[in-house]
Write an enzyme that holds these catalytic residues in place. Structure first.
Site, PDB file in Angstrom:
ATOM      1  N   ARG A 297       0.834  -1.205   0.000  1.00 45.27           N
ATOM      2  CA  ARG A 297       0.000   0.000   0.000  1.00 45.27           C
ATOM      3  C   ARG A 297       0.871   1.259   0.000  1.00 45.27           C
ATOM      4  NH1 ARG A 297       1.685   1.941   4.096  1.00 45.27           N
ATOM      5  NH2 ARG A 297       0.604   3.906   3.716  1.00 45.27           N
ATOM      6  N   GLY A 298       0.183   2.422  -0.064  1.00 47.00           N
ATOM      7  CA  GLY A 298       0.899   3.699  -0.163  1.00 47.00           C
ATOM      8  C   GLY A 298       1.002   4.042  -1.646  1.00 47.00           C
ATOM      9  N   ALA A 299       0.695   5.302  -1.978  1.00 47.37           N
ATOM     10  CA  ALA A 299       0.542   5.691  -3.386  1.00 47.37           C
ATOM     11  C   ALA A 299       1.687   5.214  -4.281  1.00 47.37           C
ATOM     12  CB  ALA A 299       0.405   7.208  -3.462  1.00 47.37           C
TER      13      ALA A 299
ATOM     14  N   ARG B  78      -7.301   0.132  -6.948  1.00 45.59           N
ATOM     15  CA  ARG B  78      -7.513   1.230  -5.998  1.00 45.59           C
ATOM     16  C   ARG B  78      -7.567   2.543  -6.786  1.00 45.59           C
ATOM     17  NH1 ARG B  78      -4.288   1.310  -0.691  1.00 45.59           N
ATOM     18  NH2 ARG B  78      -6.181   2.442  -0.116  1.00 45.59           N
TER      19      ARG B  78
ATOM     20  N   GLN C 253      -2.670   2.596   9.915  1.00 43.74           N
ATOM     21  CA  GLN C 253      -1.328   2.677   9.315  1.00 43.74           C
ATOM     22  C   GLN C 253      -0.377   3.474  10.200  1.00 43.74           C
ATOM     23  OE1 GLN C 253      -4.211   3.150   7.746  1.00 43.74           O
ATOM     24  NE2 GLN C 253      -4.118   2.772   5.551  1.00 43.74           N
TER      25      GLN C 253
ATOM     26  N   ASP D   6      -2.084  11.346  -2.085  1.00 51.05           N
ATOM     27  CA  ASP D   6      -2.374  10.293  -3.064  1.00 51.05           C
ATOM     28  C   ASP D   6      -2.677  10.881  -4.436  1.00 51.05           C
ATOM     29  OD1 ASP D   6      -3.085   9.113  -0.251  1.00 51.05           O
ATOM     30  OD2 ASP D   6      -2.593   7.455  -1.601  1.00 51.05           O
TER      31      ASP D   6
ATOM     32  N   ASN E 260      -5.742  12.724   0.366  1.00 45.61           N
ATOM     33  CA  ASN E 260      -4.863  11.902   1.206  1.00 45.61           C
ATOM     34  C   ASN E 260      -5.725  11.111   2.178  1.00 45.61           C
ATOM     35  OD1 ASN E 260      -2.139  11.095   1.950  1.00 45.61           O
ATOM     36  ND2 ASN E 260      -2.483  12.166   3.872  1.00 45.61           N
ATOM     37  N   LYS E 261      -5.089  10.278   2.947  1.00 50.32           N
ATOM     38  CA  LYS E 261      -5.779   9.380   3.881  1.00 50.32           C
ATOM     39  C   LYS E 261      -6.860  10.104   4.670  1.00 50.32           C
ATOM     40  CE  LYS E 261      -5.441   5.895   4.151  1.00 50.32           C
ATOM     41  NZ  LYS E 261      -6.417   5.081   3.386  1.00 50.32           N
TER      42      LYS E 261
END
Ligand code: MRU
Length: 342
Positions: free
Chosen positions: A44-46, A87, A192, A233, A243-244
């Site tokens: 995960r993570g952009a 995603r 996270q 992101d 973003n998150k």
């Protein structure tokens, strides 16, 4: 530690859903496993998602059987489609897929395509490693000795495969011998911040205090936070940031309390085709991630729950965007455009 790597025809990465309890490395030689790993956020993570998808497509392409380049390209675009559907929010994924597709179109024959896809995936990873290292060094200039930095989600090696974005800036500040303290917001629902950011910072010997997301205002209001730094992101042409989930809340609280709010992201996260945050696709994930924590129910069975995975922070809350090509401030529209032309 490398968040992700291509080793002898396999994609290797640490299973982020098992951290911090277990350090389990997955070695995948089937693209379908990579698709599932992205959806389930094992990876995960952009930026890491884009690298995983690039290697996944290169991997899947190796077993495409086709007589002509045209037939090969048709199957390859189906493969790309499968990865596009994993995603939707982080633009890095789509940028990587576009690069691979363009390259395949330009190649002369099937064997050339197969080889060039692996090389291109490696190139994407190497470029992102350089970009995040550079932006981290630039961003570290904003950090003063003794700063306490509040961050959200996970933006370190796990999220980028290389140095990190917001955590990269913090690491670089520390390498410049500045004393820094980090406040990590836990980042509900998938934690996270609690599971991954504290794990990475502890390994780097950077002091970190974990808080629940709802404690952020308390610490900001008491003067305990010098700046907020987090990742992105997708960044729209006007500087709005996806973003998150929870980022917007932090941005509003930061402005209310007069605290600088920095976004650290490589230019691969900037999407000039989208004029504002209103057009950004926001991923909706399984409500069970909200009603359960690591499989344990925390709400009555059958209760309604919502689970948008990201939110939009309007650019007026953003003090600066830290990229590998420089630190960008208002007017974002003009300056982001300029940066993307260089
Ligand atoms: O849903 P995730 O964990 O993939 O979301 C990650 C983030 O929102 C990060 O802050 C973002 O990718 C920036 S770090 C490259």
């Amino acid at each position: 530690m490398k968040g992700i790597d291509w080793i002898e025809g396999k994609i290797k990465f640490i299973d982020q859903t098992r951290l911090p309890g277990e350090e389990v490395f997955l070695e995948l030689d089937d693209y379908r496993g990579v698709v599932t790993a992205i959806k389930e956020m094992k990876v995960r993570g952009a930026v890491t998602i884009s690298i995983a998808a690039a290697y996944g497509i290169a991997l899947g392409a190796q077993s495409i059987k086709a007589e002509s380049k045209e037939a090969f390209i048709r199957q390859l675009s189906q493969l790309c489609q499968t990865f596009s559907a994993t995603r939707p929010t982080a633009v890095n994924l789509f940028r990587a897929i576009e690069r691979l597709s363009r390259l395949a179109q330009a190649a002369d024959n099937i064997s050339q395509i197969k080889a060039s896809l692996i090389n291109e995936a490696r190139k994407i990873q190497a470029e992102e490693e350089r970009a995040t290292e550079r932006l981290s060094k630039l961003g570290a200039e904003l950090i003063e000795d003794g700063f306490t930095i509040l961050t959200h989600c996970n933006t370190g090696t796990l999220a980028v495969g290389g140095y990190g974005t917001a955590l990269g800036v913090i690491k670089a500040a520390r390498e410049q011998r500045k004393r820094v303290n980090v406040i990590a917001a836990e980042t509900r629902p998938l934690l996270q911040g609690a599971r991954l950011t504290t794990w990475e910072l502890t390994r780097e010997n950077i002091p970190v205090t974990l808080i629940t997301d709802s404690m952020a205002g308390y610490f900001m209001n008491r003067g305990k936070v010098n700046c907020v730094i987090l990742g992105a992101d997708r960044i729209a042409a006007n500087g709005d940031v996806a973003n998150k989930i929870g980022t917007y809340t932090l941005a509003v609280l930061a402005m209310e309390n007069g605290i600088p709010f920095y976004v650290a992201a490589p230019t691969s996260t900037i999407d000039l085709s989208i004029s504002s945050g209103a057009e950004m696709p926001i991923e909706e994930r399984d409500p069970e991630e909200v009603t359960h924590i690591q499989g344990v129910p925390i709400a009555p069975e059958g209760v309604n729950a919502a689970n948008p995975a990201f939110d939009i922070t309007p650019h007026l809350y953003v003090t600066a965007i830290i990229t590998e090509k420089g630190i960008i401030k208002e007017p974002y529209e003009l300056r982001l455009k300029k940066v993307m032309q260089t």
